[in-house]
Design a protein around this motif. Structure first.
Motif, PDB file in Angstrom:
ATOM      1  N   ILE A 269      80.688 -17.930 -65.983  1.00  0.00           N
ATOM      2  CA  ILE A 269      81.713 -16.878 -65.965  1.00  0.00           C
ATOM      3  C   ILE A 269      82.616 -17.047 -64.747  1.00  0.00           C
ATOM      4  O   ILE A 269      83.836 -16.948 -64.835  1.00  0.00           O
ATOM      5  CB  ILE A 269      81.058 -15.482 -65.942  1.00  0.00           C
ATOM      6  N   LEU A 270      82.000 -17.344 -63.599  1.00  0.00           N
ATOM      7  CA  LEU A 270      82.800 -17.526 -62.382  1.00  0.00           C
ATOM      8  C   LEU A 270      83.724 -18.732 -62.521  1.00  0.00           C
ATOM      9  O   LEU A 270      84.889 -18.683 -62.129  1.00  0.00           O
ATOM     10  CB  LEU A 270      81.883 -17.696 -61.169  1.00  0.00           C
ATOM     11  N   ALA A 271      83.210 -19.806 -63.096  1.00  0.00           N
ATOM     12  CA  ALA A 271      84.038 -21.006 -63.268  1.00  0.00           C
ATOM     13  C   ALA A 271      85.247 -20.677 -64.136  1.00  0.00           C
ATOM     14  O   ALA A 271      86.381 -21.052 -63.816  1.00  0.00           O
ATOM     15  CB  ALA A 271      83.220 -22.127 -63.896  1.00  0.00           C
TER      16      ALA A 271
ATOM     17  N   ILE B  48      82.426  -8.848 -61.107  1.00  0.00           N
ATOM     18  CA  ILE B  48      81.576  -9.948 -61.553  1.00  0.00           C
ATOM     19  C   ILE B  48      80.556 -10.297 -60.476  1.00  0.00           C
ATOM     20  O   ILE B  48      79.373 -10.490 -60.755  1.00  0.00           O
ATOM     21  CB  ILE B  48      82.434 -11.170 -61.936  1.00  0.00           C
ATOM     22  N   LEU B  49      81.019 -10.345 -59.213  1.00  0.00           N
ATOM     23  CA  LEU B  49      80.087 -10.664 -58.131  1.00  0.00           C
ATOM     24  C   LEU B  49      78.987  -9.608 -58.027  1.00  0.00           C
ATOM     25  O   LEU B  49      77.837  -9.930 -57.747  1.00  0.00           O
ATOM     26  CB  LEU B  49      80.835 -10.759 -56.796  1.00  0.00           C
TER      27      LEU B  49
ATOM     28  N   PHE C 211      80.904 -21.434 -53.426  1.00  0.00           N
ATOM     29  CA  PHE C 211      80.910 -20.376 -52.428  1.00  0.00           C
ATOM     30  C   PHE C 211      80.633 -19.023 -53.096  1.00  0.00           C
ATOM     31  O   PHE C 211      79.841 -18.219 -52.601  1.00  0.00           O
ATOM     32  CB  PHE C 211      82.260 -20.359 -51.703  1.00  0.00           C
ATOM     33  N   LEU C 212      81.270 -18.793 -54.239  1.00  0.00           N
ATOM     34  CA  LEU C 212      81.067 -17.527 -54.949  1.00  0.00           C
ATOM     35  C   LEU C 212      79.614 -17.372 -55.395  1.00  0.00           C
ATOM     36  O   LEU C 212      79.053 -16.282 -55.349  1.00  0.00           O
ATOM     37  CB  LEU C 212      82.004 -17.442 -56.164  1.00  0.00           C
ATOM     38  N   ILE C 213      79.029 -18.487 -55.819  1.00  0.00           N
ATOM     39  CA  ILE C 213      77.624 -18.411 -56.246  1.00  0.00           C
ATOM     40  C   ILE C 213      76.740 -18.064 -55.047  1.00  0.00           C
ATOM     41  O   ILE C 213      75.794 -17.285 -55.162  1.00  0.00           O
ATOM     42  CB  ILE C 213      77.178 -19.737 -56.897  1.00  0.00           C
ATOM     43  N   LEU C 214      77.093 -18.602 -53.879  1.00  0.00           N
ATOM     44  CA  LEU C 214      76.337 -18.276 -52.679  1.00  0.00           C
ATOM     45  C   LEU C 214      76.430 -16.771 -52.393  1.00  0.00           C
ATOM     46  O   LEU C 214      75.429 -16.126 -52.065  1.00  0.00           O
ATOM     47  CB  LEU C 214      76.861 -19.085 -51.491  1.00  0.00           C
ATOM     48  N   VAL C 215      77.645 -16.228 -52.566  1.00  0.00           N
ATOM     49  CA  VAL C 215      77.821 -14.791 -52.348  1.00  0.00           C
ATOM     50  C   VAL C 215      76.908 -14.010 -53.291  1.00  0.00           C
ATOM     51  O   VAL C 215      76.216 -13.064 -52.880  1.00  0.00           O
ATOM     52  CB  VAL C 215      79.297 -14.371 -52.570  1.00  0.00           C
TER      53      VAL C 215
ATOM     54  N   THR D 235      72.242 -24.698 -58.705  1.00  0.00           N
ATOM     55  CA  THR D 235      73.371 -24.424 -59.603  1.00  0.00           C
ATOM     56  C   THR D 235      74.504 -25.434 -59.423  1.00  0.00           C
ATOM     57  O   THR D 235      75.466 -25.406 -60.186  1.00  0.00           O
ATOM     58  CB  THR D 235      73.965 -23.011 -59.366  1.00  0.00           C
ATOM     59  N   PHE D 236      74.400 -26.301 -58.422  1.00  0.00           N
ATOM     60  CA  PHE D 236      75.507 -27.252 -58.172  1.00  0.00           C
ATOM     61  C   PHE D 236      75.896 -28.059 -59.407  1.00  0.00           C
ATOM     62  O   PHE D 236      77.078 -28.149 -59.736  1.00  0.00           O
ATOM     63  CB  PHE D 236      75.173 -28.190 -56.996  1.00  0.00           C
TER      64      PHE D 236
END
Lengths: 236, 303, 243
Positions: free
Chosen positions: C69-71, C20-21, C107-111, C149-150
């Motif tokens: 999707i990450l959430a 996903i990332l 954090f994942l979104i930052l990645v 995106t926050f």
């Protein structure tokens, strides 16, 4: 047997909000035009494009992309109904062939998408009438632009159904779906051979029917690949 | 003998791991077959193969004398099953859940109410399964397995999550089904006590191998009767017995005899008395079935 | 709190998060390679032009959708087999769990944003861009998109704690994301629509004199405001959620 299975599939859709989504998709596509024409009516008049043909083109610009999103969401919903408490093992221990289970899922999805496409045709027509264009209503074009993208999108439907039934974690099929949505959004820039381009009905020969033929042919192919994989797998 | 279920060298391999290894299961008609084994022994994998959910790596399954690989649909028409955790559609009611299955079997509508009554869920038929307790979900699963009036019931840990009275109810129900309708039942469990109270024959599986398969009586026999004899001059008495061809063990002044019939034991006692030995004690060392089961499985894992 | 974060990280590592990332850079590369150079504005730096074209689709559609999707992914294993009740019967407060999940999500979104940056530079190198690399502008765009995106992340975390099904929370996400396509075309509505903010924050053509591409007032009121609404909403929902 398929008839019974279809009845069962529709029973399972109860209370899942799926019918609402089937309505919301086409409604969303047309309501984007409501906003568009609400805000820019003067501009269209000024450009001399305030007519049925241009309106149908405007609607159809969003259709492919909404269609792919709809396919991703509906297939994932259908798969999650069985994945949630793993009813696959219960269902597949019943005296039915696996291919008929897969076919009934596919048929149910296709039926929902045909309903959505029909609603799209109806909504486009109604809002178009409301806009009161001066020229004749292009019924054939409205129907064509509502249903051609669906046939051209059959490969995507086959792909999404395949991966969402064989992969437990629905995050992955949805991720693949999102990539597809992005590609569909960029349809005019991507090569003709990518299946996500086809619903846009665009190709280098300017022949929308080609996309429909490709969609049907490759769609049936992917359907069989998915079904054979589904039949061969062990049920956990 | 007519076997309802008969497997031949049934094997399933997941990658390198051998989950089920050459099982020859034989279930005679009308039996309640207790399929016993510790968690992870391969019970559920075997059951999945019996239902055609998983394809065997090698070996064959015959049910009702028909080859499962060839006549799966015909066979499944006569089977009711419940595999592992109950499967259900949480957003549908108990009635609707059964309806999704009834339609496929083509069973009559009334059958839904019948099976709901049998498992005691009639009161909640119109409630969504989402709010059911584990025991209620399990009952729903059992109800589903009875919808088609099956000839063979395959139940994987069916009493999971049931309270003691529920367990007794289900046990009585299964006994009744077997007695009245001649239904053959395969019931798996990791608890011997449960199988002991219901099964008529037993198969014990450990690490994918079938290490015991016979009637429950044989298993009881196997587990019982080590007779301990305490006599004077015990070592000489033991030699006497050995010389007369009696199978006896000697340890710490005690002679022990295993797996002998009552008559054999009477004969041994007479022999000792006639040769002038004083018998202080004749005791039966009884191992529980539980011990036997543990011993069987630990022996098997020692191999 | 930090141990909780470590526990979350551990659970996550065992899931299929990597594919996903990596969709971030994959989508970036796809857009970058398929995009037509004719679309680049003539006068601008080539890199800026490329970024402009790539962001068009990435920030408008991909970033909001992947946030959802990450959430759903970081809540998936809790919904399965009673994970919530196990987690919440440990000596941790629900507040801590919610906040930790939120931090993990951002954090994942930052990645993803950083991977997207890599794919952007790769596309540029493959295309052989020769102009000087506009470091400041690029970073402004990457970090700005992340901050935008926050609020979306907060809403999606709320939806993901509520719905078991991926499809359900994804539908909510889509329903809100699509109107952004229209919103960005409207000068009146665009600045106020939260789902349009990732686009606005990454849109290089904006006002370059400020720290970000949108005015501070808009950042604070729209992004900050919607963040507060969604975060507090999700937080209260989660505190009261019957497990």
């Amino acid at each position: 047997m398929i008839g019974k299975l279809l009845q069962v599939e529709f029973m399972k859709l109860k209370r899942k909000g799926i019918w609402f989504l089937v309505f919301l998709g086409p409604f969303g596509v047309v309501s984007l035009q409501m906003v568009n024409y609400g805000v820019r009516k003067e501009w269209f008049l000024h450009q001399g494009t305030y007519n049925w043909d241009y309106y149908v083109l405007n609607v159809s610009a969003i259709t492919p992309f909404a269609l792919i999103l709809g396919i991703v969401i509906l297939t994932s919903f259908m798969a999650s109904i069985e994945n949630e408490t793993n009813t696959w093992k219960q269902m597949l221990a019943l005296p039915i062939t696996r291919w008929s289970v897969y076919l009934s899922k596919y048929t149910t999805l296709l039926f929902l998408l045909i309903i959505a496409s029909s609603l799209l045709a109806i909504f486009s027509l109604l809002f178009g009438i409301y806009l009161d264009f001066q020229n004749d209503i292009p019924y054939v074009d409205i129907i064509r632009y509502s249903f051609y993208p669906l046939f051209a999108a059959l490969p995507v439907l086959g792909l999404q159904l395949w991966i969402s039934t064989v992969i437990q974690n629905q995050g992955l099929p949805i991720t693949v779906g999102v990539i597809g949505v992005i590609l569909a959004y960029m349809a005019y820039f991507i090569p003709d051979w990518l299946i996500w381009k086809w619903p846009s009905l665009d190709n280098q020969w300017n022949e929308p029917l080609l996309n429909v033929y490709w969609g049907l042919a490759v769609g049936i192919g992917i359907y069989f690949v998915g079904m054979i994989d589904f039949i061969r797998r062990d049920v956990k | 003998m007519e076997y309802i279920v008969e497997t031949n060298r049934l094997t399933k391999r997941f990658g390198k791991e051998l989950a089920v290894n050459g099982l020859d299961i034989k279930i005679p008609k009308g039996e309640i077959y207790g399929f016993l084994g510790p968690n992870g022994a391969g019970k559920t994998t075997t059951i999945r193969m019996l239902l055609g959910l998983m394809h065997p790596t090698s070996g064959t399954v015959k049910v009702f004398g028909k080859d499962l690989a060839k006549e799966r649909i015909e066979i499944l028409k006569q089977i009711g099953s419940l595999v592992e955790n109950p499967s259900y559609y949480p957003h549908l009611t108990a009635y609707e859940n059964l309806e999704t299955i009834r339609k496929i079997y083509g069973a009559p509508m009334e059958r839904i109410n019948d099976v709901l009554t049998i498992v005691g869920l009639s009161d909640v038929a119109k409630k969504k399964v989402k709010g059911f307790s584990l025991g209620m979900k399990q009952r729903l699963g059992i109800a589903a397995s009875l919808l088609n009036n099956p000839q063979l019931l395959i139940l994987d840990e069916p009493t999971n999550g049931l309270d003691p009275s529920g367990i007794i109810e289900i046990r009585n129900l299964l006994k009744q089904l077997a007695a009245e309708y001649g239904i053959t039942i395969l019931i798996s469990s990791h608890l011997l006590s449960e199988i002991d109270q219901i099964a008529t024959s037993v198969g014990v599986i450990s690490k994918g191998n079938l290490i015991f398969q016979d009637s429950i009586e044989s298993m009881r026999l196997y587990s019982m009767r080590k007779i301990l004899l305490k006599v004077n001059n015990s070592e000489r008495a033991w030699h006497l017995l050995i010389s007369r061809g009696v199978k006896a063990d000697y340890e710490k002044e005690i002679i022990s005899l295993s797996n002998m019939s009552d008559d054999d034991i009477a004969e041994v006692v007479r022999l000792l008395v006639e040769n002038g030995y004083s018998i202080y004690r004749v005791e039966e060392e009884k191992r529980s079935l539980e011990d036997t089961f543990l011993q069987m499985t630990s022996e098997a894992s020692g191999i | 709190m930090f141990t909780l974060f470590q526990a979350e990280w551990f659970k996550l590592r065992k899931t299929n998060i990597l594919p996903i990332l990596f969709t971030g850079p994959i989508v970036g590369i796809l857009i970058g390679l398929f995009a037509n150079t004719d679309m680049f504005p003539d006068e601008a730096n080539q890199w800026t032009g490329l970024l402009l074209v790539m962001n068009l689709t990435y920030a408008l559609l991909f970033l909001p959708l992947v946030t959802g999707i990450l959430a759903a992914t970081i809540c998936r294993y809790e919904h399965q087999a009673g994970g919530w009740k196990q987690l919440l019967s440990l000596p941790v407060s629900r507040e801590q769990v919610f906040v930790t999940k939120y931090f993990l999500l951002v954090f994942l979104i930052l990645v993803i944003q950083l991977l997207y940056f890599l794919s952007f530079t790769s596309v540029g190198l493959v295309r052989g861009l020769t102009d000087t690399f506009p470091m400041a502008i690029v970073w402004k765009s990457i970090v700005g998109g992340w901050i935008a995106t926050f609020p979306l992340a907060a809403l999606q975390l709320w939806m993901s704690t509520m719905f078991k099904s991926f499809a359900a929370s994804f539908s909510v996400n889509v329903i809100f994301t699509l109107p952004a396509i229209l919103a960005i075309n409207s000068a009146k509505f665009g600045p106020y629509y939260p789902w349009a903010q990732p686009f606005s924050m990454m849109y290089v053509g904006g006002d370059t004199t400020d720290v970000f591409f949108i005015p501070w007032e808009q950042l604070l009121t729209v992004v900050g405001g919607s963040f507060l609404v969604f975060f507090i909403g999700g937080y209260i929902y989660f505190k009261r959620k019957p497990i």
